[in-house]
Motif scaffolding. Structure first.
Motif, PDB file in Angstrom:
ATOM      1  N   GLU A 192       0.832  -1.210   0.000  1.00 26.20           N
ATOM      2  CA  GLU A 192       0.000   0.000   0.000  1.00 26.20           C
ATOM      3  C   GLU A 192       0.864   1.258   0.000  1.00 26.20           C
ATOM      4  O   GLU A 192       0.538   2.250  -0.672  1.00 26.20           O
ATOM      5  N   VAL A 193       1.974   1.236   0.720  1.00 28.63           N
ATOM      6  CA  VAL A 193       2.887   2.379   0.731  1.00 28.63           C
ATOM      7  C   VAL A 193       3.392   2.641  -0.683  1.00 28.63           C
ATOM      8  O   VAL A 193       3.374   3.781  -1.170  1.00 28.63           O
ATOM      9  N   VAL A 194       3.816   1.596  -1.382  1.00 36.58           N
ATOM     10  CA  VAL A 194       4.318   1.753  -2.751  1.00 36.58           C
ATOM     11  C   VAL A 194       3.195   2.218  -3.680  1.00 36.58           C
ATOM     12  O   VAL A 194       3.395   3.102  -4.518  1.00 36.58           O
ATOM     13  N   ALA A 195       2.003   1.641  -3.535  1.00 33.75           N
ATOM     14  CA  ALA A 195       0.856   2.051  -4.358  1.00 33.75           C
ATOM     15  C   ALA A 195       0.575   3.538  -4.187  1.00 33.75           C
ATOM     16  O   ALA A 195       0.289   4.250  -5.167  1.00 33.75           O
ATOM     17  N   GLU A 196       0.684   4.033  -2.970  1.00 37.14           N
ATOM     18  CA  GLU A 196       0.449   5.459  -2.720  1.00 37.14           C
ATOM     19  C   GLU A 196       1.540   6.336  -3.339  1.00 37.14           C
ATOM     20  O   GLU A 196       1.254   7.432  -3.821  1.00 37.14           O
ATOM     21  N   TYR A 197       2.784   5.851  -3.349  1.00 37.47           N
ATOM     22  CA  TYR A 197       3.840   6.583  -4.055  1.00 37.47           C
ATOM     23  C   TYR A 197       3.481   6.709  -5.535  1.00 37.47           C
ATOM     24  O   TYR A 197       3.607   7.783  -6.134  1.00 37.47           O
ATOM     25  N   ILE A 198       3.068   5.602  -6.135  1.00 38.29           N
ATOM     26  CA  ILE A 198       2.718   5.611  -7.558  1.00 38.29           C
ATOM     27  C   ILE A 198       1.568   6.578  -7.814  1.00 38.29           C
ATOM     28  O   ILE A 198       1.605   7.360  -8.768  1.00 38.29           O
ATOM     29  N   LYS A 199       0.566   6.551  -6.954  1.00 35.73           N
ATOM     30  CA  LYS A 199      -0.575   7.475  -7.088  1.00 35.73           C
ATOM     31  C   LYS A 199      -0.103   8.922  -7.012  1.00 35.73           C
ATOM     32  O   LYS A 199      -0.499   9.763  -7.825  1.00 35.73           O
ATOM     33  N   ASP A 200       0.750   9.233  -6.045  1.00 44.54           N
ATOM     34  CA  ASP A 200       1.259  10.603  -5.878  1.00 44.54           C
ATOM     35  C   ASP A 200       2.054  11.057  -7.106  1.00 44.54           C
ATOM     36  O   ASP A 200       1.949  12.205  -7.526  1.00 44.54           O
ATOM     37  N   ILE A 201       2.836  10.161  -7.668  1.00 45.43           N
ATOM     38  CA  ILE A 201       3.709  10.501  -8.791  1.00 45.43           C
ATOM     39  C   ILE A 201       2.936  10.612 -10.103  1.00 45.43           C
ATOM     40  O   ILE A 201       3.184  11.503 -10.909  1.00 45.43           O
ATOM     41  N   THR A 202       1.978   9.711 -10.310  1.00 49.05           N
ATOM     42  CA  THR A 202       1.294   9.630 -11.608  1.00 49.05           C
ATOM     43  C   THR A 202      -0.098  10.244 -11.626  1.00 49.05           C
ATOM     44  O   THR A 202      -0.631  10.505 -12.702  1.00 49.05           O
ATOM     45  N   GLY A 203      -0.714  10.414 -10.461  1.00 50.19           N
ATOM     46  CA  GLY A 203      -2.103  10.864 -10.421  1.00 50.19           C
ATOM     47  C   GLY A 203      -3.090   9.764 -10.778  1.00 50.19           C
ATOM     48  O   GLY A 203      -4.273  10.029 -11.022  1.00 50.19           O
ATOM     49  N   ALA A 204      -2.632   8.523 -10.788  1.00 46.51           N
ATOM     50  CA  ALA A 204      -3.482   7.383 -11.153  1.00 46.51           C
ATOM     51  C   ALA A 204      -4.611   7.194 -10.149  1.00 46.51           C
ATOM     52  O   ALA A 204      -4.495   7.558  -8.981  1.00 46.51           O
ATOM     53  N   ASP A 205      -5.693   6.598 -10.640  1.00 48.75           N
ATOM     54  CA  ASP A 205      -6.751   6.141  -9.743  1.00 48.75           C
ATOM     55  C   ASP A 205      -6.206   4.941  -8.978  1.00 48.75           C
ATOM     56  O   ASP A 205      -5.183   4.355  -9.372  1.00 48.75           O
ATOM     57  N   ILE A 206      -6.900   4.549  -7.928  1.00 49.55           N
ATOM     58  CA  ILE A 206      -6.376   3.462  -7.095  1.00 49.55           C
ATOM     59  C   ILE A 206      -7.515   2.572  -6.613  1.00 49.55           C
ATOM     60  O   ILE A 206      -8.613   3.058  -6.329  1.00 49.55           O
ATOM     61  N   PHE A 207      -7.250   1.270  -6.581  1.00 45.51           N
ATOM     62  CA  PHE A 207      -8.241   0.295  -6.112  1.00 45.51           C
ATOM     63  C   PHE A 207      -7.525  -0.753  -5.274  1.00 45.51           C
ATOM     64  O   PHE A 207      -6.592  -1.409  -5.753  1.00 45.51           O
ATOM     65  N   LYS A 208      -7.966  -0.908  -4.038  1.00 45.41           N
ATOM     66  CA  LYS A 208      -7.373  -1.904  -3.146  1.00 45.41           C
ATOM     67  C   LYS A 208      -8.243  -3.161  -3.142  1.00 45.41           C
ATOM     68  O   LYS A 208      -9.439  -3.095  -2.856  1.00 45.41           O
ATOM     69  N   VAL A 209      -7.637  -4.284  -3.456  1.00 42.26           N
ATOM     70  CA  VAL A 209      -8.309  -5.576  -3.398  1.00 42.26           C
ATOM     71  C   VAL A 209      -8.294  -6.022  -1.941  1.00 42.26           C
ATOM     72  O   VAL A 209      -7.227  -6.106  -1.324  1.00 42.26           O
ATOM     73  N   GLU A 210      -9.476  -6.275  -1.397  1.00 39.24           N
ATOM     74  CA  GLU A 210      -9.556  -6.668   0.014  1.00 39.24           C
ATOM     75  C   GLU A 210     -10.239  -8.021   0.146  1.00 39.24           C
ATOM     76  O   GLU A 210     -11.234  -8.287  -0.521  1.00 39.24           O
ATOM     77  N   PRO A 211      -9.699  -8.882   1.008  1.00 46.65           N
ATOM     78  CA  PRO A 211     -10.302 -10.201   1.196  1.00 46.65           C
ATOM     79  C   PRO A 211     -11.666 -10.104   1.869  1.00 46.65           C
ATOM     80  O   PRO A 211     -11.869  -9.259   2.744  1.00 46.65           O
ATOM     81  N   LYS A 212     -12.573 -10.952   1.440  1.00 49.77           N
ATOM     82  CA  LYS A 212     -13.893 -10.994   2.076  1.00 49.77           C
ATOM     83  C   LYS A 212     -13.746 -11.448   3.529  1.00 49.77           C
ATOM     84  O   LYS A 212     -14.422 -10.954   4.419  1.00 49.77           O
ATOM     85  N   ILE A 213     -12.841 -12.396   3.755  1.00 48.59           N
ATOM     86  CA  ILE A 213     -12.532 -12.855   5.111  1.00 48.59           C
ATOM     87  C   ILE A 213     -11.131 -12.344   5.437  1.00 48.59           C
ATOM     88  O   ILE A 213     -10.150 -12.804   4.864  1.00 48.59           O
TER      89      ILE A 213
END
Length: 170
Positions: free
Chosen positions: A34-55
């Motif tokens: 998640e830390v790396v994903a947020e870096y990418i979002k900050d740098i690129t302005g990309a949208d973001i989607f976190k896959v979360e387990p149902k359990i």
């Protein structure tokens, strides 16, 4: 050597990450991927989607490992919600920790049965010694029609000081 410019392309980050007790870093409030994903979002302005387990996984690392082994072996890991429609995106960043060389089964569940024709996929991983593992080849098998390009692997123990490495990769 020409380096592709991905910053000006419509992008989304799809990732899986787990906080709580982690290998080599102890208890963390935010997962390494998640830390790396947020870096990418900050740098690129990309949208973001976190896959979360149902359990949700156990907070305890050893128990979590046993739960993950079962999900991987059974190829069964339900997720809370499906990946959004990807039609408008050119570049898709796919991020995950490395579990025995592969993505967590939740990522497989999230990505299978989606048409990735014409999409550029840039994989990124967090790990403690496996690098990208089998994840680029796994993505090629699951994400039909995608062009899987250069990936980035960052040690989980060093994610908090890896923003420059992410910038250089982008």
């Amino acid at each position: 050597m020409f380096k592709e410019n991905y910053i000006n392309k419509k992008s989304i980050i799809i990732y899986f990450s787990r906080a709580d007790e982690n290998y080599s870093v102890g208890y963390i409030d935010k997962g390494n991927t998640e830390v790396v994903a947020e870096y990418i979002k900050d740098i690129t302005g990309a949208d973001i989607f976190k896959v979360e387990p149902k359990i949700p996984y156990s907070k305890d690392y050893d128990t979590c490992i046993e739960e993950a082994k079962v999900r991987q072996a059974n190829h069964n890991a339900e997720i809370l919600e499906k990946v959004p429609n990807l039609t408008c995106y050119e570049v898709i960043y796919i991020g995950a920790p490395v579990y025995w060389g592969d993505m967590p089964e939740e990522m497989v569940t999230a990505l299978k049965d989606i048409n990735f024709s014409g999409k550029i996929i840039r994989p990124f991983t967090t790990h403690e010694g496996s690098g990208l593992g089998n994840i680029p080849s796994q993505i090629k098998r699951i994400c039909n029609g995608a062009n899987v390009v250069d990936g980035l692997a960052i040690r989980g123990a060093s994610v908090n000081s890896s923003r420059n490495k992410v910038e250089d990769w982008i």
